[in-house]
Design a protein around this motif. Structure first.
Motif, PDB file in Angstrom:
ATOM      1  N   GLY A 214       0.811  -1.211   0.000  1.00 16.19           N
ATOM      2  CA  GLY A 214       0.000   0.000   0.000  1.00 16.19           C
ATOM      3  C   GLY A 214       0.843   1.260   0.000  1.00 16.19           C
ATOM      4  N   ILE A 215       1.942   1.238   0.751  1.00  9.60           N
ATOM      5  CA  ILE A 215       2.850   2.392   0.796  1.00  9.60           C
ATOM      6  C   ILE A 215       3.492   2.616  -0.577  1.00  9.60           C
ATOM      7  CG2 ILE A 215       5.018   3.264   1.777  1.00  9.60           C
ATOM      8  CD1 ILE A 215       4.235   1.777   4.380  1.00  9.60           C
ATOM      9  N   ALA A 216       3.941   1.512  -1.197  1.00 12.25           N
ATOM     10  CA  ALA A 216       4.580   1.601  -2.510  1.00 12.25           C
ATOM     11  C   ALA A 216       3.624   2.142  -3.569  1.00 12.25           C
ATOM     12  CB  ALA A 216       5.100   0.230  -2.930  1.00 12.25           C
ATOM     13  N   LEU A 217       2.337   1.846  -3.412  1.00  7.46           N
ATOM     14  CA  LEU A 217       1.332   2.292  -4.382  1.00  7.46           C
ATOM     15  C   LEU A 217       0.842   3.701  -4.094  1.00  7.46           C
ATOM     16  CD1 LEU A 217      -0.439   1.384  -6.809  1.00  7.46           C
ATOM     17  CD2 LEU A 217      -2.130   0.620  -5.136  1.00  7.46           C
ATOM     18  N   GLY A 218       0.790   4.078  -2.822  1.00 10.60           N
ATOM     19  CA  GLY A 218       0.155   5.330  -2.418  1.00 10.60           C
ATOM     20  C   GLY A 218       0.803   6.582  -2.974  1.00 10.60           C
ATOM     21  N   VAL A 219       2.139   6.622  -2.973  1.00 10.14           N
ATOM     22  CA  VAL A 219       2.839   7.840  -3.416  1.00 10.14           C
ATOM     23  C   VAL A 219       2.634   8.098  -4.911  1.00 10.14           C
ATOM     24  CG1 VAL A 219       5.074   8.982  -3.605  1.00 10.14           C
ATOM     25  CG2 VAL A 219       4.505   7.695  -1.525  1.00 10.14           C
ATOM     26  N   PRO A 220       2.921   7.127  -5.806  1.00 16.54           N
ATOM     27  CA  PRO A 220       2.662   7.401  -7.224  1.00 16.54           C
ATOM     28  C   PRO A 220       1.172   7.602  -7.530  1.00 16.54           C
ATOM     29  CG  PRO A 220       3.288   5.091  -6.902  1.00 16.54           C
ATOM     30  CD  PRO A 220       3.557   5.803  -5.629  1.00 16.54           C
ATOM     31  N   ASN A 221       0.299   6.949  -6.765  1.00 14.11           N
ATOM     32  CA  ASN A 221      -1.135   7.124  -6.974  1.00 14.11           C
ATOM     33  C   ASN A 221      -1.546   8.571  -6.703  1.00 14.11           C
ATOM     34  OD1 ASN A 221      -3.734   6.402  -7.601  1.00 14.11           O
ATOM     35  ND2 ASN A 221      -4.082   5.184  -5.775  1.00 14.11           N
ATOM     36  N   TYR A 222      -1.023   9.136  -5.617  1.00 14.08           N
ATOM     37  CA  TYR A 222      -1.331  10.533  -5.305  1.00 14.08           C
ATOM     38  C   TYR A 222      -0.852  11.454  -6.418  1.00 14.08           C
ATOM     39  CZ  TYR A 222      -1.090  15.179  -3.369  1.00 14.08           C
ATOM     40  OH  TYR A 222      -1.227  16.535  -3.208  1.00 14.08           O
ATOM     41  N   PHE A 223       0.398  11.259  -6.853  1.00 16.62           N
ATOM     42  CA  PHE A 223       0.976  12.173  -7.838  1.00 16.62           C
ATOM     43  C   PHE A 223       0.348  12.000  -9.221  1.00 16.62           C
ATOM     44  CE2 PHE A 223       4.486  12.487  -4.717  1.00 16.62           C
ATOM     45  CZ  PHE A 223       4.492  13.873  -4.605  1.00 16.62           C
ATOM     46  N   SER A 224      -0.231  10.840  -9.502  1.00 19.64           N
ATOM     47  CA  SER A 224      -0.909  10.667 -10.791  1.00 19.64           C
ATOM     48  C   SER A 224      -2.091  11.631 -10.907  1.00 19.64           C
ATOM     49  CB  SER A 224      -1.380   9.222 -10.959  1.00 19.64           C
ATOM     50  OG  SER A 224      -2.408   8.903 -10.039  1.00 19.64           O
ATOM     51  N   ILE A 225      -2.812  11.829  -9.803  1.00 19.81           N
ATOM     52  CA  ILE A 225      -3.940  12.772  -9.777  1.00 19.81           C
ATOM     53  C   ILE A 225      -3.439  14.211  -9.643  1.00 19.81           C
ATOM     54  CG2 ILE A 225      -6.027  13.476  -8.530  1.00 19.81           C
ATOM     55  CD1 ILE A 225      -6.359  10.867 -10.006  1.00 19.81           C
ATOM     56  N   TYR A 226      -2.487  14.415  -8.750  1.00 20.46           N
ATOM     57  CA  TYR A 226      -1.956  15.758  -8.492  1.00 20.46           C
ATOM     58  C   TYR A 226      -1.413  16.392  -9.771  1.00 20.46           C
ATOM     59  CZ  TYR A 226       1.230  19.354  -6.726  1.00 20.46           C
ATOM     60  OH  TYR A 226       1.885  20.533  -6.504  1.00 20.46           O
ATOM     61  N   PHE A 227      -0.569  15.662 -10.492  1.00 27.81           N
ATOM     62  CA  PHE A 227       0.039  16.219 -11.699  1.00 27.81           C
ATOM     63  C   PHE A 227      -0.965  16.312 -12.852  1.00 27.81           C
ATOM     64  CE2 PHE A 227       4.199  14.844  -9.782  1.00 27.81           C
ATOM     65  CZ  PHE A 227       4.718  16.124  -9.679  1.00 27.81           C
ATOM     66  N   LEU A 228      -1.980  15.431 -12.862  1.00 30.99           N
ATOM     67  CA  LEU A 228      -3.017  15.544 -13.885  1.00 30.99           C
ATOM     68  C   LEU A 228      -3.792  16.851 -13.703  1.00 30.99           C
ATOM     69  CD1 LEU A 228      -4.650  14.418 -16.232  1.00 30.99           C
ATOM     70  CD2 LEU A 228      -6.044  13.149 -14.588  1.00 30.99           C
ATOM     71  N   ILE A 229      -4.127  17.190 -12.463  1.00 32.80           N
ATOM     72  CA  ILE A 229      -4.825  18.457 -12.203  1.00 32.80           C
ATOM     73  C   ILE A 229      -3.929  19.632 -12.571  1.00 32.80           C
ATOM     74  CG2 ILE A 229      -5.844  19.922 -10.411  1.00 32.80           C
ATOM     75  CD1 ILE A 229      -6.703  17.395  -8.947  1.00 32.80           C
ATOM     76  N   ARG A 230      -2.632  19.541 -12.255  1.00 33.64           N
ATOM     77  CA  ARG A 230      -1.684  20.595 -12.625  1.00 33.64           C
ATOM     78  C   ARG A 230      -1.635  20.770 -14.144  1.00 33.64           C
ATOM     79  NH1 ARG A 230      -0.950  24.089  -8.652  1.00 33.64           N
ATOM     80  NH2 ARG A 230      -0.031  23.191  -6.764  1.00 33.64           N
ATOM     81  N   ALA A 231      -1.643  19.647 -14.864  1.00 33.32           N
ATOM     82  CA  ALA A 231      -1.610  19.708 -16.327  1.00 33.32           C
ATOM     83  C   ALA A 231      -2.875  20.375 -16.872  1.00 33.32           C
ATOM     84  CB  ALA A 231      -1.455  18.308 -16.912  1.00 33.32           C
ATOM     85  N   LEU A 232      -4.029  20.057 -16.260  1.00 37.68           N
ATOM     86  CA  LEU A 232      -5.291  20.655 -16.700  1.00 37.68           C
ATOM     87  C   LEU A 232      -5.339  22.148 -16.447  1.00 37.68           C
ATOM     88  CD1 LEU A 232      -7.763  17.892 -15.467  1.00 37.68           C
ATOM     89  CD2 LEU A 232      -7.354  18.529 -17.843  1.00 37.68           C
TER      90      LEU A 232
END
Length: 287
Positions: A214-232
């Motif tokens: 869960g820890i290994a997945l959580g960090v990239p999962n957060y940034f996948s949404i964070y950077f997508l919003i930044r891109a938008l």
């Protein structure tokens, strides 16, 4: 474009982690809940302001993360059920084909404009997603199981559309980390409730593999949404173009990572999908 590239990279890392779950026999559901907790905590660390509970309740976007968090867990379970009943390819295609929904909404609701060449690129992207995701010789969907992939398609599209809606009408730059964090926090709470219901019949055992997964997945999962919003939030490309590039690039990069790291074998259709993905990216991004 940097934010979009980082979102694509983060989403591809999610694929890698999921593949490693099979290798180390991590229980996906429990790891997913831990992942959402980690993603939530990551967002709070990145938020530079002071978290005021009273202000959160009064924020115009407060109800959004609650609904989206519930959707995250629901769609995850529907994807798993679809993969079991109709096959992994069906689940994968239904998820990625959902890019049609935010593209149409972006054009209709936000009055975005696409050139004729970009429209061709989007159509090619859909074909590329289908071909690259196809791991079976034939994609067969029985009428009895048609509802599951349709719900996955609809739910995934609603999540992407919701991200665009709140980014466009409700969020400031400073609120992006907090909003992303709350989405994952609400998903975690929904997941905990779901697990709590299940443990009435099956006792819950603490497994450190699930926690580490869960820890290994959580960090990239957060940034996948964070950077997508930044891109938008950039004005370089329309949201229709960004969602198309994001989805097709994730499929292409994940496919290539599967070949290099996990020695996956691709059919001629898969390679055709990768080639079309490259063409669609060029058409959507450069024209």
């Amino acid at each position: 474009m940097i934010a979009l590239a980082l979102s694509i990279l983060s989403s591809t890392l999610i694929f890698v982690v999921f593949k490693l779950y099979d290798t180390y026999r991590v229980q996906t559901l429990y790891a997913i809940v831990v992942n959402y907790m980690v993603a939530c905590i990551t967002g709070f660390f990145l938020y530079e302001g002071t978290v005021d509970i009273g202000q959160l309740f009064n924020a115009s976007w407060f109800w959004g993360p609650i609904l989206m968090g519930m959707l995250f867990i629901t769609i995850f379970n529907l994807m798993a059920k679809t993969a079991q009943v109709a096959g992994v390819s069906v689940a994968s295609v239904a998820t990625k084909m959902s890019l049609v929904i935010p593209v149409i909404v972006g054009i209709w609701l936000f009055d975005e404009r696409l050139t004729f060449i970009q429209i061709i690129g989007i159509v090619l992207a859909l074909v590329a997603v289908y071909l690259a995701s196809l791991k079976q010789k034939h994609l067969v969907i029985n009428r009895q199981t048609l509802l599951l992939p349709f719900l996955v398609f609809l739910g995934s599209g609603i999540i992407d559309t919701s991200i665009k809606y709140f980014e466009e009408l409700h969020l400031t730059d400073a609120e992006v980390p907090l909003f992303s964090s709350m989405v994952f926090g609400c998903a975690a709470l929904t997941g905990i409730l779901f697990i709590g219901i299940r443990t009435k019949s099956t006792p819950l055992k603490v497994n450190f593999k699930n926690i580490l997964g869960g820890i290994a997945l959580g960090v990239p999962n957060y940034f996948s949404i964070y950077f997508l919003i930044r891109a938008l939030r950039t004005d370089m490309l329309s949201s229709a173009a960004i969602f198309t590039l994001n989805n097709v690039a994730i499929v292409m990069l994940s496919t290539l990572v599967g070949i290099v790291l996990f020695k996956e074998r691709l059919s001629l259709k898969n390679w055709s999908g990768v080639a079309l993905a490259v063409v669609s990216i060029v058409l959507v991004a450069l024209f």
